[in-house]
Design a protein around this motif. Structure first.
Motif, PDB file in Angstrom:
ATOM      1  N   GLU A  72      59.359  53.163  21.166  1.00  0.00           N
ATOM      2  CA  GLU A  72      58.378  53.445  20.124  1.00  0.00           C
ATOM      3  C   GLU A  72      57.955  54.912  20.160  1.00  0.00           C
ATOM      4  O   GLU A  72      57.715  55.535  19.121  1.00  0.00           O
ATOM      5  N   PHE A  73      57.871  55.447  21.382  1.00  0.00           N
ATOM      6  CA  PHE A  73      57.508  56.864  21.530  1.00  0.00           C
ATOM      7  C   PHE A  73      58.521  57.758  20.827  1.00  0.00           C
ATOM      8  O   PHE A  73      58.151  58.666  20.061  1.00  0.00           O
ATOM      9  N   LYS A 107      60.667  56.896  18.498  1.00  0.00           N
ATOM     10  CA  LYS A 107      60.627  56.633  17.059  1.00  0.00           C
ATOM     11  C   LYS A 107      59.522  57.445  16.383  1.00  0.00           C
ATOM     12  O   LYS A 107      59.719  58.026  15.327  1.00  0.00           O
ATOM     13  N   LYS A 108      58.359  57.460  17.038  1.00  0.00           N
ATOM     14  CA  LYS A 108      57.225  58.213  16.484  1.00  0.00           C
ATOM     15  C   LYS A 108      57.530  59.703  16.462  1.00  0.00           C
ATOM     16  O   LYS A 108      57.210  60.406  15.481  1.00  0.00           O
ATOM     17  N   GLU A 152      59.848  60.359  13.561  1.00  0.00           N
ATOM     18  CA  GLU A 152      59.116  60.277  12.305  1.00  0.00           C
ATOM     19  C   GLU A 152      58.274  61.534  12.081  1.00  0.00           C
ATOM     20  O   GLU A 152      58.238  62.086  10.972  1.00  0.00           O
ATOM     21  N   ASP A 153      57.596  61.988  13.139  1.00  0.00           N
ATOM     22  CA  ASP A 153      56.765  63.194  13.034  1.00  0.00           C
ATOM     23  C   ASP A 153      57.622  64.422  12.727  1.00  0.00           C
ATOM     24  O   ASP A 153      57.229  65.279  11.922  1.00  0.00           O
TER      25      ASP A 153
END
Length: 302
Positions: A3-4, A6-7, A10-11
């Protein structure tokens, strides 16, 4: 992918989308501000130094082929401490923006960093190679001569004394206008950390740093309060050249390109700080390909 990560991705993508929206697409030139060919023959990387081999055996024509395949409008090649490939291409009639990646020393911290520079002459290159052992003299000269520089991959440096103190980064802010925020060979988290760090800078912070170190903000930078983000693939194999880089905003490009060289327009945009990064950061697949290519090239050529 966690998830880290992925974030982070995205950022990064959101950041790049917002950057691209700053300028009209019909008035931008595409360039990879950081790429290498076989003339990067004296390595800075540890493995290359141990084996005494160049960083790449990539032929200039293969690098250009990769850049053209990925639709770069302007060509530059930033080999370590020399612009031989750029000069050779110019002799053959190519329109090329002269560039190099200089290995510079910050003497008071005993730290080595990489600095990209553009638009210099062969005479100026000789001076830059003399001055690069002292980053303060190097940056003072480039500022005076209007040679734009970029601090390449700011979180990656060379030191036998371990990590430098955080004040090192505060001081370096006073020396540079342009920072490589998107490097195609560095992890996404490294690039996003550089971005987050620079976003926190403002006039007040810069003035506080200037007071802390007794350095006038305009001593090393022509536009000391305008911190500019750049991008480059840092590619040593032609496959990734041009996939990460910078868009350069040139007002009136359609008319000006009819009369002026693309390299001159690119240099103007870099000097003025009209730059936005594009592309992607490193991932496990890119890193694996790059490392395998290097190992195979050593086996074939060494």
């Amino acid at each position: 992918m966690t998830e880290f990560h992925k974030k982070l991705k995205e950022d990064l993508n959101e950041f790049l989308r917002s950057e691209k929206g700053k300028y009209p697409e019909e008035e931008i030139l595409k360039i990879d501000l950081h790429c290498h060919d076989f003339n990067s023959d004296i390595p800075d990387e540890l493995l290359g130094r141990i084996l005494n081999v160049p960083e790449t055996w990539l032929k200039t024509e293969d690098l250009i082929s990769g850049l053209e395949k990925n639709k770069c409008d302007v060509i530059t090649i930033t080999n370590h401490n020399n612009a031989r490939s750029c000069y050779d291409l110019k002799k053959k009639g190519f329109d090329v923006l002269t560039g190099a990646e200089f290995s510079c020393i910050i003497p008071d911290y005993n730290v080595g960093i990489h600095v990209l520079a553009y638009g210099f002459t062969s005479e100026q290159e000789a001076i830059l190679n003399k001055l690069r052992k002292n980053i303060y003299q190097f940056q003072e000269y480039t500022c005076r001569e209007n040679i734009p520089t970029v601090w390449a991959h700011p979180l990656y440096h060379y030191s036998s004394d371990g990590l430098p103190p955080f004040e090192f980064f505060r001081k370096m802010v006073l020396l540079f206008e342009r920072f490589e925020v998107i490097n195609g060979q560095r992890d996404t988290w490294q690039n996003m950390m550089v971005k987050a760090w620079l976003e926190r800078l403002n006039r007040r912070a810069i003035d506080n740093y200037a007071k802390e170190f007794g350095i006038e903000p305009s001593r090393y930078c022509r536009n000391p309060y305008n911190k500019v983000y750049t991008g480059g693939s840092d590619s040593h194999i032609g496959l990734f050249a041009g996939l990460t880089g910078s868009y350069l905003y040139v007002p009136g490009l359609k008319e000006r390109i009819k009369k002026e060289k693309a390299s001159a327009l690119a240099l103007e945009a870099i000097r003025m700080g009209r730059i936005i990064p594009f592309g992607s950061a490193n991932n496990s697949e890119k890193l694996t390909i790059a490392l395998l290519d290097y190992v195979f090239q050593i086996a074939i050529n060494y």
